[in-house]
Write a protein that holds these residues in place. Sequence first.
Motif, PDB file in Angstrom:
ATOM      1  N   THR A  79       1.385   3.283 -16.603  1.00  0.00           N
ATOM      2  CA  THR A  79       2.548   3.896 -15.962  1.00  0.00           C
ATOM      3  C   THR A  79       2.360   4.037 -14.446  1.00  0.00           C
ATOM      4  O   THR A  79       3.321   4.307 -13.735  1.00  0.00           O
ATOM      5  N   LEU A  80       1.125   3.869 -13.984  1.00  0.00           N
ATOM      6  CA  LEU A  80       0.856   3.974 -12.550  1.00  0.00           C
ATOM      7  C   LEU A  80       1.013   2.607 -11.904  1.00  0.00           C
ATOM      8  O   LEU A  80       0.270   1.678 -12.195  1.00  0.00           O
ATOM      9  N   ARG A  81       1.993   2.491 -11.042  1.00  0.00           N
ATOM     10  CA  ARG A  81       2.289   1.199 -10.427  1.00  0.00           C
ATOM     11  C   ARG A  81       1.626   1.077  -9.058  1.00  0.00           C
ATOM     12  O   ARG A  81       1.115   2.022  -8.511  1.00  0.00           O
ATOM     13  N   GLY A  82       1.694  -0.143  -8.538  1.00  0.00           N
ATOM     14  CA  GLY A  82       1.158  -0.385  -7.214  1.00  0.00           C
ATOM     15  C   GLY A  82      -0.311  -0.766  -7.244  1.00  0.00           C
ATOM     16  O   GLY A  82      -0.892  -1.025  -8.295  1.00  0.00           O
ATOM     17  N   LYS A  83      -0.910  -0.797  -6.058  1.00  0.00           N
ATOM     18  CA  LYS A  83      -2.286  -1.245  -5.913  1.00  0.00           C
ATOM     19  C   LYS A  83      -3.309  -0.111  -5.990  1.00  0.00           C
ATOM     20  O   LYS A  83      -4.495  -0.332  -5.772  1.00  0.00           O
ATOM     21  N   LEU A  84      -2.847   1.079  -6.289  1.00  0.00           N
ATOM     22  CA  LEU A  84      -3.746   2.227  -6.324  1.00  0.00           C
ATOM     23  C   LEU A  84      -4.794   2.049  -7.419  1.00  0.00           C
ATOM     24  O   LEU A  84      -4.454   1.860  -8.584  1.00  0.00           O
ATOM     25  N   PRO A  85      -6.080   2.082  -7.081  1.00  0.00           N
ATOM     26  CA  PRO A  85      -7.123   1.986  -8.116  1.00  0.00           C
ATOM     27  C   PRO A  85      -7.082   3.205  -9.026  1.00  0.00           C
ATOM     28  O   PRO A  85      -6.833   4.324  -8.565  1.00  0.00           O
ATOM     29  N   VAL A  86      -7.313   3.001 -10.317  1.00  0.00           N
ATOM     30  CA  VAL A  86      -7.158   4.071 -11.303  1.00  0.00           C
ATOM     31  C   VAL A  86      -8.476   4.306 -12.039  1.00  0.00           C
ATOM     32  O   VAL A  86      -9.123   3.368 -12.502  1.00  0.00           O
ATOM     33  N   TYR A  87      -8.830   5.581 -12.186  1.00  0.00           N
ATOM     34  CA  TYR A  87     -10.075   5.965 -12.849  1.00  0.00           C
ATOM     35  C   TYR A  87      -9.813   7.080 -13.850  1.00  0.00           C
ATOM     36  O   TYR A  87      -8.810   7.796 -13.761  1.00  0.00           O
ATOM     37  N   GLY A  88     -10.731   7.226 -14.793  1.00  0.00           N
ATOM     38  CA  GLY A  88     -10.648   8.315 -15.749  1.00  0.00           C
ATOM     39  C   GLY A  88     -11.082   9.626 -15.100  1.00  0.00           C
ATOM     40  O   GLY A  88     -11.714   9.638 -14.042  1.00  0.00           O
ATOM     41  N   PRO A  89     -10.764  10.762 -15.730  1.00  0.00           N
ATOM     42  CA  PRO A  89     -11.086  12.069 -15.147  1.00  0.00           C
ATOM     43  C   PRO A  89     -12.573  12.326 -14.956  1.00  0.00           C
ATOM     44  O   PRO A  89     -12.958  13.176 -14.159  1.00  0.00           O
ATOM     45  N   GLU A  90     -13.425  11.554 -15.647  1.00  0.00           N
ATOM     46  CA  GLU A  90     -14.861  11.751 -15.480  1.00  0.00           C
ATOM     47  C   GLU A  90     -15.347  11.394 -14.075  1.00  0.00           C
ATOM     48  O   GLU A  90     -16.418  11.836 -13.652  1.00  0.00           O
ATOM     49  N   ILE A  91     -14.550  10.625 -13.332  1.00  0.00           N
ATOM     50  CA  ILE A  91     -14.964  10.322 -11.967  1.00  0.00           C
ATOM     51  C   ILE A  91     -14.980  11.598 -11.130  1.00  0.00           C
ATOM     52  O   ILE A  91     -15.725  11.716 -10.151  1.00  0.00           O
TER      53      ILE A  91
END
Length: 280
Positions: A244-256
């Motif tokens: 659901t997160l669009r664009g070039k933003l890198p996505v990580y899990g909450p453990e980061i």
Amino acid sequence: KGRGRGRKVKSEVPPVAELIMTGKRTRKPKNNQLPGEEVEEEDAPVLTVGRGKRKKASGPAAVKEEKFEIVNSFSRTGKENMAEPPKIVYTGITATATVKKTIITSLGGSLGEDIKTCTHLVSDQVKRTMKFLCAIGRGTNIVSEDWVKKSKTAKEFLDAEEFTIRDDVCEKKYRFSLADSISRVRESGPFLSGWSVFVSGKCEPKPAQLKEIIECNGGKLLRTSPKNPNSQTFAVTLETDKATLRGKLPVYGPEIILTGALRQELCFDEFTLRASSPEL
């Protein structure tokens, strides 16, 4: 357990006004707490550990603020400055009336709940509570109850460094050293300094919980996902919500954020959810 008997640290400050704190209370979880659990107020474990082999971060090192200021009773070297009376917060355990009314206040300290202004966090072991993770990011003294008890015997607050929590089981589980993490913060600032983080509404823990941890660890929480993110911005969400997160933003899990706060490291490779570089 705390380390050693400790060195005496002279304090010439007069006793401060006693702060009265209510005993341990429980309540049903609200939206910003884990579902299905009754928790101690404002002190709930945030999330269970994520699994996976640890890898070195592939992204750039966090940019440290040159004028990072540690607002606590120590210098960057960790040496106590007892000109400031200790402001003590407990997490995961409840201070008894004797501790509150007799020991702490009689030695010139005070007891409260505000992790952002406290100088000492007292616990029985490493805990992934909001208070604990915030305290690491602020470089706060995190000590065992032995510090309070032996300070009572000495009739003055002892050097907290000798009583830093040591939890071999938990430190091995999360692959970190509490003492090293606190030292890293005091020397270089918290691991999220210079970083901006967007947390999706479906993330667990909720944005309201992660906000305190992110900010106490030097980061900035974004209210909306940026259209044109810079190289020091990333998003945090669950595996099921990453699409659901669009664009070039890198996505990580909450453990980061959670494990990152324990280690004071950004482990991009270990907790990535979308193959995208923070350098975009």
